[in-house]
Every structure is written in C-alpha cells, then in structure tokens.
Design a protein around this motif. Sequence first.
Motif, mmCIF file in Angstrom:
data_model
loop_
_atom_site.group_PDB
_atom_site.id
_atom_site.type_symbol
_atom_site.label_atom_id
_atom_site.label_comp_id
_atom_site.label_asym_id
_atom_site.label_seq_id
_atom_site.Cartn_x
_atom_site.Cartn_y
_atom_site.Cartn_z
ATOM 1 N N UNK A 254 -8.276 -10.108 -4.307
ATOM 2 C CA UNK A 254 -6.965 -9.601 -3.902
ATOM 3 C C UNK A 254 -5.883 -10.658 -4.055
ATOM 4 N N UNK A 255 -6.279 -11.921 -3.967
ATOM 5 C CA UNK A 255 -5.332 -13.023 -4.095
ATOM 6 C C UNK A 255 -5.065 -13.375 -5.554
ATOM 7 N N UNK A 256 -6.123 -13.374 -6.371
ATOM 8 C CA UNK A 256 -6.012 -13.861 -7.754
ATOM 9 C C UNK A 256 -5.915 -12.737 -8.785
ATOM 10 N N UNK A 257 -6.422 -11.542 -8.442
ATOM 11 C CA UNK A 257 -6.429 -10.416 -9.390
ATOM 12 C C UNK A 257 -5.811 -9.195 -8.709
ATOM 13 N N UNK A 258 -4.540 -9.277 -8.469
ATOM 14 C CA UNK A 258 -3.888 -8.268 -7.642
ATOM 15 C C UNK A 258 -3.952 -6.874 -8.265
ATOM 16 N N UNK A 259 -3.600 -6.738 -9.537
ATOM 17 C CA UNK A 259 -3.583 -5.420 -10.172
ATOM 18 C C UNK A 259 -4.969 -4.796 -10.197
ATOM 19 N N UNK A 260 -5.974 -5.600 -10.517
ATOM 20 C CA UNK A 260 -7.346 -5.086 -10.549
ATOM 21 C C UNK A 260 -7.794 -4.633 -9.165
ATOM 22 N N UNK A 261 -7.438 -5.412 -8.147
ATOM 23 C CA UNK A 261 -7.816 -5.054 -6.772
ATOM 24 C C UNK A 261 -7.137 -3.764 -6.335
ATOM 25 N N UNK A 262 -5.857 -3.618 -6.643
ATOM 26 C CA UNK A 262 -5.140 -2.383 -6.295
ATOM 27 C C UNK A 262 -5.792 -1.198 -6.982
ATOM 28 N N UNK A 263 -6.201 -1.389 -8.227
ATOM 29 C CA UNK A 263 -6.795 -0.293 -8.990
ATOM 30 C C UNK A 263 -8.116 0.158 -8.390
ATOM 31 N N UNK A 264 -9.007 -0.793 -8.089
ATOM 32 C CA UNK A 264 -10.309 -0.347 -7.576
ATOM 33 C C UNK A 264 -10.244 0.086 -6.119
ATOM 34 N N UNK A 265 -9.329 -0.476 -5.329
ATOM 35 C CA UNK A 265 -9.158 0.037 -3.966
ATOM 36 C C UNK A 265 -8.610 1.461 -3.997
ATOM 37 N N UNK A 266 -7.701 1.730 -4.918
ATOM 38 C CA UNK A 266 -7.166 3.088 -5.053
ATOM 39 C C UNK A 266 -8.269 4.066 -5.442
ATOM 40 N N UNK A 267 -9.178 3.622 -6.311
ATOM 41 C CA UNK A 267 -10.305 4.476 -6.703
ATOM 42 C C UNK A 267 -11.153 4.844 -5.489
ATOM 43 N N UNK A 268 -11.490 3.867 -4.670
ATOM 44 C CA UNK A 268 -12.334 4.139 -3.498
ATOM 45 C C UNK A 268 -11.595 4.993 -2.475
ATOM 46 N N UNK A 269 -10.313 4.763 -2.325
ATOM 47 C CA UNK A 269 -9.540 5.556 -1.363
ATOM 48 C C UNK A 269 -9.459 7.017 -1.804
ATOM 49 N N UNK A 270 -9.313 7.245 -3.098
ATOM 50 C CA UNK A 270 -9.324 8.626 -3.600
ATOM 51 C C UNK A 270 -10.680 9.277 -3.353
ATOM 52 N N UNK A 271 -11.729 8.513 -3.601
ATOM 53 C CA UNK A 271 -13.080 9.048 -3.385
ATOM 54 C C UNK A 271 -13.289 9.432 -1.934
ATOM 55 N N UNK A 272 -12.843 8.579 -1.030
ATOM 56 C CA UNK A 272 -13.006 8.864 0.398
ATOM 57 C C UNK A 272 -12.185 10.067 0.825
ATOM 58 N N UNK A 273 -10.996 10.184 0.283
ATOM 59 C CA UNK A 273 -10.163 11.334 0.640
ATOM 60 C C UNK A 273 -10.807 12.634 0.157
ATOM 61 N N UNK A 274 -11.549 12.574 -0.938
ATOM 62 C CA UNK A 274 -12.194 13.774 -1.456
ATOM 63 C C UNK A 274 -13.492 14.082 -0.717
ATOM 64 N N UNK A 275 -14.376 13.085 -0.593
ATOM 65 C CA UNK A 275 -15.688 13.324 0.007
ATOM 66 C C UNK A 275 -15.652 13.310 1.530
#
Length: 819
Positions: free
Chosen positions: A398-419
Amino acid sequence: MYSQKQVEKEYKQMFRSAQTVEESLKMMGEVEALRFMPFFKIGDHGFKRVLKALQTTNIKGLSVWHHSISKLTFLAEVLRNNTTLQYLGLRGNPITDRSMKELVAGIQNNTSLTYLDLSETHITDTGANILANALDQNYTLKYILLDSTPASAKAKAIVSKRIQRNKDALIKCNALAKLEFQKLLKSSKSTLSWGESRVVVLGQAKAGKTQTVRSLTRQKFQHHWHPTPGIKLTKGYAYKWRKVDNKVYHDFTTLAASKTASLRVQEISQAMDFQQQDNDENSQKEENTQNGEVERSLASTISRAAANFFDEFISSDAKLVADGLREDLSVLPLPSFMDDAEIDKRYNEDFFKNIDSEHETLPFTIWDFAGQSIYYNLHHLFLNDQGTCILVFNMRDALLKREETVRYLAFWLRSLRFYSPKVPVLLGGTFLDDKPVEKNLKYIDGTVNLALKSVGFTDFVPNQKDSFCFFPISNRSNRGLIHLRAEIVRCCKSQEHKLRKVPLSWTRCLDMLLKIEEPWVHTAVVKEVAKTLGITSVVEIEEMLTFFEHLKIIIFLNSSENLRDVVVLDVQWLIDSICVFLRDPNDGPLKLENARRVGLEDDITDLYEKGLLSYDLVEHYWHPSQIPFLIDFMRAVFLLSDWKYEEDKFLLPSVVANEAESDQKWEARPTIQDKGSRCKIQFTNEFVPCGLFQRFVCLCVAYSSKIDLSKLPVLFANYAILSFGGETEAYIEQERGGIGMTFVNDDEVAHRFRIILSLLKRIQHDFKNPLSFSILVEKQDEWIQYQDARKQKLKPWFEDETSREKSLDYNLTGFLSDI
C-alpha cells in the motif's frame, strides 16, 4: 543524592535489561511463570516492554518485586484482555493511590487473576477503597496482599470483606446455574440461543492472512511463508483466543445451553434478594444492594461456564450411531441429556477461571481463504452472508505500490459485496513493524480510502481508536491485535443468527452427527438420528440442515436431487479433497518430482496444461470409497465435467493453463477485425464473480459432450472454443466486466446462442445473491441491447427455426433439469 550522570547510567542499564528480557521472551515462546530478580531494575519502560512480549504467551504467574514500577496503565490494558494470568506480584514497587486508579480499570474486566500481591507499596486508605470498589465487578480475585502499606486495618478489612462476599455470591450463582441447566436439558421442548460465530479471512497471496490467523489465536510466529491450500479452518474460543484441536472441539449443545441458561439465571437473579441479618437496617439495605449487583454480574457469565460440558455423555450416544445405525436404533427411548449427578460432577467454580466478562463466550471458526487465483473458484461454495470478514492486505504494498493495492482491494471489496452483502468487513494491514510503514500510516489510510471510494463500499468497520479506516497490525510483535480481536467479537455478537432460538433437539442431533467417524452421510442416516430425538417431520429435518448449512457447519446443497441426498459432516475434508487437484501446480502433493515416483508424470502434465484429470490420478489420491461422491459433488457444482474425447478423463477448467503457458495452439483465432457474429454479456458494475467463467465453460463442455457431432473443445484459462454439434463454433473469452462471444458460421448462430444463454442462466441460478447482466449484440460495428435486437429481428441472432433439425442436439431442458 544521585548525580545526573548516575541517574542516566541507571536508566540506560534498566533500558538495556528490559530490551534483553523482551528479546529473550520472544525467543522463549510460551512460558507459564516468570520472576524478575531485582538486580537490574526494569522500571516502567521495561515493564511495558515485558508485558508486550508476554501478550502472546499463556503465562499464569508474573512476579516483579522491587523494580521501580509506578505506572500501571498498560498493565490495566493487558489485564482487560488476558485470560490466563492467575498470580501477579507487584511487591515493593512505588505504587500509589493514583496508580491504583489505573490498575482497577483492568481488574474490573479481568476473569483469571486470583492472587494479587501489593505489599510494601505506597497504597493508602484511598487506594484500598478504590480496590474494594473494583471488586464489585471482579469475582475471581480470592487473595489480595496489602501487608506493610500505609493503608489502615479498617481499609484492609473492607477489601477482605468484599472478597468474601464475592465468594459467597459465586456459590449461590453456582447453585442457581446448576438448577437452570437441569431444567433446560431435561425438557424436550427447550429452545436455545445459538452461540457459534464464523470469521472469514480474505486477501491477496502473501499478504499475511495465515499468520494473522495464527496471531489472533496466539500461535507461534512462522518466519517462513507457506501457501494455504484452498481454505484452512481454525476453531477456538474468543474468551481466551486460543486455537483448539478440531477433533476435540466443543459440542454445540454445550454452547447453546450455556448461553440460554446464562440469560435465565440473569433474569432470576435480578428478582432474588440475599438478605443478611443485621442490627442496622440501613447497613443491611446497602449490603443487599451490593450483593444484588455482584449477583447480576456473575449471572451474566454463566454462558461461559463449561467448554466441553457434555462431551463424554454425547460421545456414548454417537458411538451407537457410528457403529452402523443398528436396526433397533429407531425404537430407542429419547436420550436424557444430563442427570443431576452428572451436572454436580462437571459444573464447579473452576469453570469461571477462563472467562472474559466483556466478550462472553464466543466460540468461532476462522475460515482462512487462500489468496492464489486458482482458489477463487471455491468462493461461490463457501462465502455467504454469515459471520465477520477480515480483509488482509500488505501495508508495504500500500505504501510502495499504491495503484496495484487499490486495484486488488477494490476486487476483494466487490467480491464481498456480491457474496457477503450483510457481513461486516474489517480491513487489516500487516507488517506494522516495518519502519517506513509505521511512519506513513496516514498515507496508507489514504490508499485504503481510495479503494473504498472506487467501488462505493461503505459497509466496513472503521478503526475508531486510531481514526483509520483499517486496523494496522504486526504479526511478529502482536501490536494492534488486542484492538482487532475486540472489534471482531463486537461484530460477531451483532450477527442475526446469534439471536435465533434453536430447538435443543437440533443441536443434539448436530452433535450426534458430528461424532460419526465419516466425512459424509446420506440423509437417511440423518433421519434415523433425528428420529431418536423426536424429529420426524421431513420438512423440519430439511429446515434444520439448511440452517446449519447456512452457518457452514455442514454442507447440505439441496439445489439438485443428487446433492439433496448427501450431508457433508467434515467440511475441512471436503475442501482438502477438492484441493488435491484444484490447486497451484507448484504446491502440494501433485508436484512433478512426486508424480515421477509413481508413474503419473504425464497425468500431472495433462492436468495443469489441459485441465484433464485422469482416473488414475483420482484413484491414487482419493480413497476408493469416496471417489463416486467427490466426482458427483464436483460435477454438480460445476468444478468438473465429463470428457468424452478421451477414456477415463474429466475436465477441470479452473486448472487449465493460460495460452502463454501451454504448447497447445490453434489456427484462425478470431480477433476484433475478424468476421463473425459478436455479442457481449456485460455484468452489473463490471464485476464478474470469481470462477464464473470457468464454471460456465465447465457446463458448456458437459452439455457439448452429450452431442455426438460436437468437435473437440479448445480450452485455456480465460478463453475457449466450443461446439454444440453442426458447424457453428462459439469463441468465448472472459473480458473486463463480462464475457465476449464470437460465433463463426451464421447458419446456426441463433439456436446455439440460445443454448449458451440457457447454460449461463443455469449458472446464475446457483448464486445466492442476484447476478444481473445485460446482453449486447453487434450491429454494423456498434453495440445494441438484446431487447432492441429482438424487436428488429436482427440476423443472425433472431431467425425462424421451425425447419431446423433438432436431432443434432441433446435435450437441453432434460440436461438442465438433471443437474
């Protein structure tokens, strides 16, 4: 008088001593008792470091005599959450009345400490009165030493009197609790408050999920990373946050009965009046009021009384079932749950020792989901809207790879909202001990906020203590874990299923089933066990199984006739069996070097390059008696399909290699410039549920295999060429936010397209939450809605098929109904 240099020298010596002790404790791991000799005084700073190091141990005794300790704020915080410490020696330290105010904040909520030595301290009558008042909330302290302190004999007598009063009240509550348990367990009409909770841990691979689970349950830190194969279940109790052996785990009747009895005792105790004969009426009234408060405080903890209350009793009944369900089982009398003698034998004061009065008894199962993408195909089976979720991420990323972290956190958050739309989500950031991370927590909080806002996710649990939207933790030093544990408990206690009343016969039936030494049973076995408990209604049995399945204690899928006849009792066994083959090829027993020894090297290669599972592999890794059930189960949930093109082979689309990883090639793959009829399945919010494409391909291949003239499918991880008889081929590819399809040979597009839509809707039917999507078709290089295309009778999507030969097609309706 000491000079300034002497003071500085002594402080540095104390600091070095404390640092050495802290490092030694981390190396020692679990300890039961520690005594610090006063040769090198550790002081307040050193005492805090020692307490931090001891937070992950199971320590029972701690003695720090004459160590210049006067600040007890951090000790109070440790006592508030500790459930093992029984002896605490603070003799000879400069502890004042002000220090006592700090200490009692922890004593009031502690449930294990029985012996407290405060001799030779600076406590006066004021401090003794503060301690006496704290005993209104603490009932476990039996011995408090105040020798050689400025406190008067009268003040010390008040403390002793409060301790004795607590002992007397505990005896009365014990007697009342036994009575309530007897009444509850002897009535076949009793209903119980459900007790167990579920905690789900998700996140990317190597984020520290498994180590977070180990830290939460106070297991030793592992310095080397080992990938989790599939899902790992860990069971335990939140009142001491310790992992317990899954094979000797508490029974559910115990937990539910304990909680229910607690509520009843609490209600009764509020009406009870333990009056004492006293010449002074006002003194008597005051004393009775104090006793009543203690009584109610004790009553609220009865639900934590016994962890394995019925274990021996239930095992004897379960053995009868496990031995083969004899013919005379159905005529057995209804079992007596427990007699008075058994309760007298098991229920005693010792049950109160490991109780957290703030958290109550919270038995839990932690589901540690693997982060590798191949395991995402399990999400639709084991994620639902029950429990609490911890989404773990690496704060260094999250400190060094901000865009990548936002992308994969968004993926998990979408999954949780669905399941899991109703599940509270706590975000846990690991690697807090890294210095750059610790200095940039606000920046990391901003990264997490970006991910939350990018998907509009608002159902997360904020870290109000630190004013962050996530919980920073260190699995190495255990910093931040106390706060995270408390939030997990708070969230679990608010779950709807914990408020439901469950018939005692249901929990009893569940316990008896779980004692059967088989991973799965037919529903006929369940009916026989239920019959011995007076449950004869088929509707009630299915309702019971559905309730326990929803909590994922068992697996009972009633979406088809084949699955409705089976109940999986050992969920971990099912997961492990599936993940023997559904796993990362670089991990586990299917490594090539292992396969060479048994002559299955080619079979392993076919599995991970082509997704083809040979029956030889199945026979080698699965027990022969379990093969039919496991194949039927994986076929029914679209993880496996038959493969008619080679003998004794099955298809596992989830393990098919990517195009770049395989030697398999094909000609004339259509691109956006190629001619063909194209359409899109566009999912709402551009979210494609994990594993949906692979299960869709699995179902398509299963249907295609029923048609004689179907061509050999060409398969890769996110791409497939499929045939359903005739000349039309469907090129299907997973795209961002949906699935793209291109049909070659327009003569049969309309019919084949309707087949594929029917198969996709069958997949949609299995999702517990609505899966919405729109269909777009191409018209002269532009995309239009499916409904508009229907109105326009746009070719080749909509044609008159009355003259079409149907003999080439396997009966689609029959096929869908069969699965």
